[in-house]
Write a protein that holds these residues in place. Structure first.
Motif, mmCIF file in Angstrom:
data_model
loop_
_atom_site.group_PDB
_atom_site.id
_atom_site.type_symbol
_atom_site.label_atom_id
_atom_site.label_comp_id
_atom_site.label_asym_id
_atom_site.label_seq_id
_atom_site.Cartn_x
_atom_site.Cartn_y
_atom_site.Cartn_z
ATOM 1 N N MET A 137 0.836 -1.185 0.000
ATOM 2 C CA MET A 137 0.000 0.000 0.000
ATOM 3 C C MET A 137 0.880 1.247 0.000
ATOM 4 N N PHE A 138 0.602 2.150 -0.910
ATOM 5 C CA PHE A 138 1.350 3.393 -1.013
ATOM 6 C C PHE A 138 1.054 4.304 0.172
ATOM 7 N N GLU A 139 2.108 4.739 0.862
ATOM 8 C CA GLU A 139 1.984 5.752 1.902
ATOM 9 C C GLU A 139 3.209 6.640 1.828
ATOM 10 N N HIS A 140 2.971 7.929 1.873
ATOM 11 C CA HIS A 140 4.045 8.915 1.772
ATOM 12 C C HIS A 140 4.048 9.776 3.029
ATOM 13 N N LYS A 141 5.155 9.730 3.766
ATOM 14 C CA LYS A 141 5.277 10.526 4.989
ATOM 15 C C LYS A 141 5.728 11.944 4.649
ATOM 16 N N LEU A 142 4.984 12.927 5.149
ATOM 17 C CA LEU A 142 5.363 14.325 4.992
ATOM 18 C C LEU A 142 6.156 14.779 6.211
ATOM 19 N N THR A 143 5.677 14.360 7.399
ATOM 20 C CA THR A 143 6.349 14.632 8.669
ATOM 21 C C THR A 143 6.164 13.396 9.535
ATOM 22 N N GLU A 144 6.683 13.446 10.734
ATOM 23 C CA GLU A 144 6.508 12.324 11.657
ATOM 24 C C GLU A 144 5.031 12.076 11.938
ATOM 25 N N GLN A 145 4.227 13.141 11.973
ATOM 26 C CA GLN A 145 2.805 13.031 12.298
ATOM 27 C C GLN A 145 1.896 12.914 11.083
ATOM 28 N N LEU A 146 2.363 13.346 9.921
ATOM 29 C CA LEU A 146 1.484 13.546 8.770
ATOM 30 C C LEU A 146 1.909 12.715 7.570
ATOM 31 N N SER A 147 0.941 12.018 6.971
ATOM 32 C CA SER A 147 1.238 11.247 5.762
ATOM 33 C C SER A 147 0.015 11.216 4.847
ATOM 34 N N LEU A 148 0.281 10.873 3.597
ATOM 35 C CA LEU A 148 -0.762 10.645 2.603
ATOM 36 C C LEU A 148 -0.723 9.169 2.249
ATOM 37 N N LYS A 149 -1.902 8.559 2.155
ATOM 38 C CA LYS A 149 -2.003 7.147 1.826
ATOM 39 C C LYS A 149 -3.001 7.006 0.688
ATOM 40 N N LEU A 150 -2.633 6.252 -0.331
ATOM 41 C CA LEU A 150 -3.548 5.992 -1.429
ATOM 42 C C LEU A 150 -4.840 5.399 -0.862
ATOM 43 N N ILE A 151 -5.963 5.955 -1.281
ATOM 44 C CA ILE A 151 -7.252 5.493 -0.768
ATOM 45 C C ILE A 151 -7.447 4.016 -1.102
ATOM 46 N N ASP A 152 -8.121 3.305 -0.190
ATOM 47 C CA ASP A 152 -8.343 1.880 -0.353
ATOM 48 C C ASP A 152 -9.679 1.520 0.301
ATOM 49 N N PHE A 153 -10.241 0.391 -0.091
ATOM 50 C CA PHE A 153 -11.516 -0.039 0.490
ATOM 51 C C PHE A 153 -11.432 -0.195 2.006
#
Length: 183
Positions: free
Chosen positions: A1-17
Motif C-alpha cells: 500500500m502506497f503511503e508517503h510521509k510528509l512529517t513524523e505526524q502527517l502522511s498521505l495514503k492511497l485510498i483503499d476499500f
C-alpha cells in the motif's frame, strides 16, 4: 500500500476499500461543517456510498487521470486530498482537499497541498497545478495563497451547492514558478 510521509505526524495514503469505515465516519461526524462548501454530502448516507466513491477513485487512478489519498495525522484519517484531475495532454493537475473541523488551523492542508504540488511538477512532469475554492471560502483560499499560487480569476456560478450556485476562485502555479520558489 502506497503511503508517503510528509512529517513524523502527517502522511498521505492511497485510498483503499479498507478506509471506507474511517472516511464514512469522518464524513458523517463533519457533515454539517463540510456541507457549507462541498456538494456531495447528501450522496454519502452509508458506508456503501463511501465504498462506491472509493471504487470510482481507484478507477480514476487505474485510468491515470486522478490520484486520491487519505490524509493521516497522528495515526488517524483526518481528511482527503487528491489530484481531482490529471490532464496529460495539457500537463495540468487540479488539487482538491478537505479535513475534519477538529484539525483545522494546524497547517495540515497547506503541507499536503505543497507536497502534491511538488509531486505534480517533480514526478508527473506537469506544467501547471490548479486549486479552486469557493469565493466565500477564505480558509480554503489561504492554502494556495500561502504557497505562492497566482489568483487567476473567478468562474461565476461554477458549482451548484444544494440550493444555490457558488463562484470559484481559481489559483494556478506554473512549473517554472514553482522551481524558482523551491530552489
Amino acid at each position: 500500500m502506497f503511503e508517503h510521509k510528509l512529517t513524523e505526524q502527517l502522511s498521505l495514503k492511497l485510498i483503499d476499500f479498507q478506509d471506507a469505515d474511517a472516511i464514512f465516519t469522518l464524513t458523517d461526524e463533519n457533515r454539517m461543517y463540510l456541507k457549507e462548501w462541498l456538494p456531495w454530502l447528501d450522496h454519502i448516507k452509508e458506508v456503501n456510498d463511501t465504498a462506491t466513491f472509493i471504487r470510482r477513485c481507484l478507477q480514476s487512478h487505474a485510468d491515470n487521470n486522478g490520484l486520491h489519498t487519505v490524509i493521516v495525522y497522528d495515526g488517524h484519517v483526518v481528511g482527503m486530498a487528491s489530484f481531482n484531475s490529471l490532464n496529460w495532454a495539457n500537463k495540468t493537475a487540479s488539487i482538491g482537499y478537505w479535513v475534519s473541523e477538529k484539525v483545522q488551523g494546524r497547517g495540515i492542508v497547506t503541507a499536503v497541498a505543497h507536497d502534491l504540488t511538488n509531486y505534480a511538477f517533480q514526478q508527473l512532469n506537469m506544467n501547471k497545478v490548479e486549486i479552486r475554492a469557493a469565493a466565500e471560502n477564505q480558509k480554503s483560499q489561504r492554502v494556495p495563497m500561502k504557497l505562492g499560487f497566482t489568483r487567476e480569476g473567478t468562474i461565476r456560478q461554477a458549482e451548484w451547492l444544494y440550493d444555490h450556485y457558488v463562484d470559484h476562485v481559481v489559483f494556478g502555479m506554473l512549473a517554472s514558478e514553482w522551481k524558482d520558489r523551491v530552489n
